[in-house]
Design an enzyme around this catalytic site. Structure first.
Site, PDB file in Angstrom:
ATOM      1  CG  ASP A   1     -31.141 -80.734  21.687  1.00  0.00           C
ATOM      2  OD1 ASP A   1     -30.935 -79.772  20.927  1.00  0.00           O
ATOM      3  OD2 ASP A   1     -31.513 -80.630  22.864  1.00  0.00           O
TER       4      ASP A   1
HETATM    5  N1  URA Z   1     -35.763 -78.564  23.759  1.00  0.00           N
HETATM    6  C1  URA Z   1     -34.599 -79.199  23.996  1.00  0.00           C
HETATM    7  O1  URA Z   1     -33.970 -79.008  25.027  1.00  0.00           O
HETATM    8  N2  URA Z   1     -34.139 -80.048  23.056  1.00  0.00           N
HETATM    9  C2  URA Z   1     -34.810 -80.336  21.909  1.00  0.00           C
HETATM   10  O2  URA Z   1     -34.347 -81.155  21.106  1.00  0.00           O
HETATM   11  C3  URA Z   1     -36.031 -79.671  21.690  1.00  0.00           C
HETATM   12  C4  URA Z   1     -36.482 -78.778  22.628  1.00  0.00           C
END
Ligand code: URA
Length: 242
Positions: free
Chosen positions: A110
């Site tokens: 993310d």
């Molecule tokens: N899980 C999440 O919630 N975000 C990420 O970036 C990776 C795994």
């Protein structure tokens, strides 16, 4: 010479979504537009099967490079794991490489997550990391808004139901290392999985950092935004069964 990778067959739309940063629906549109060819023939069926190492072309341009490349990058916040984005910088903007657009991310993070991102132009290799069937482990360090209850360890081992998902999560290993701090090992890569798993417990993840993918550990010498090529041992670890 890279260690030979087991060749896999993939649906054409999945192949494109694996070796480029186009989504499955964008890939379907490219196929519909007649932009995708193999051996000079237009491929028009998104469901058709292609070898993961086939020389599929997008508007005549090969999606393979002569020598496949493999990098690890320490992703800062505010960068997106995509080939292009109208509002944000992408992880490809951090690379000083020829034809960066031919590289894709093997397992996205993310925008507000930091840490290990793997980039390659070898679709077979990234498939071994991202395919749900391969169950490749990822390790995350995280901080939560509320103290983590000790019962979370057993709940994550058993698996939890995420909002809008029908299947329980696969067994995950949680190590609580402080009142609001933990390490989590996961063998899946569902959408926002770590945040949604803590959401299922009524808690919220406020900081998230990926430390490892399979046997590949983020190099501590890399400052945020820096990257380096993988060693051959790191690259080939993806093919080991362990
Ligand atoms: N899980 C999440 O919630 N975000 C990420 O970036 C990776 C795994």
């Amino acid at each position: 010479m890279s260690k030979s990778s087991p060749s896999t067959s993939l649906r054409l739309d999945r192949f494109l979504a694996t070796v480029t940063d186009y989504s499955r629906s964008e890939a379907k549109r490219l196929i519909k537009n007649g932009d995708i060819t193999l051996d000079g023939e237009v491929l028009s069926d998104p469901r058709q099967s292609v070898d993961a190492d086939a020389d599929v072309r997008l508007r005549g341009q090969s999606l393979r490079s002569a020598e496949p490349r493999y990098f690890m990058l320490n992703k800062p916040v505010d960068y997106v794991c995509a080939a292009r984005d109208r509002r944000h910088l992408t992880v490809l903007d951090l690379l000083d490489e020829d034809n960066p657009e031919r590289l894709h991310v093997a397992g996205r993070l993310d925008i507000d997550t930091t840490g290990l991102v793997l980039l390659t132009d070898d679709g077979n290799w990234s498939h071994a990391i991202t395919s749900p069937k391969k169950q490749c482990w990822k390790r995350y360090w995280l901080r939560t808004a509320e103290p983590i209850d000790a019962s979370a360890v057993a709940r994550f081992t058993k698996g939890v139901f995420l909002k809008d998902d029908k299947l329980r999560t696969q067994p995950a290993e949680l190590e609580i290392i402080g009142p609001c701090e933990a390490r989590l090992r996961l063998s899946e890569g569902r959408y926002h999985q770590v945040k949604r798993m803590f959401g299922a417990l009524g808690n919220a993840v406020v900081e998230l950092h990926r430390e490892a993918i399979g046997d590949i550990e983020l190099d501590e010498a890399l400052a945020e935004g820096e990257y380096r090529p993988l060693t051959t041992t790191e690259r080939d670890s993806v093919w080991s069964d362990g």
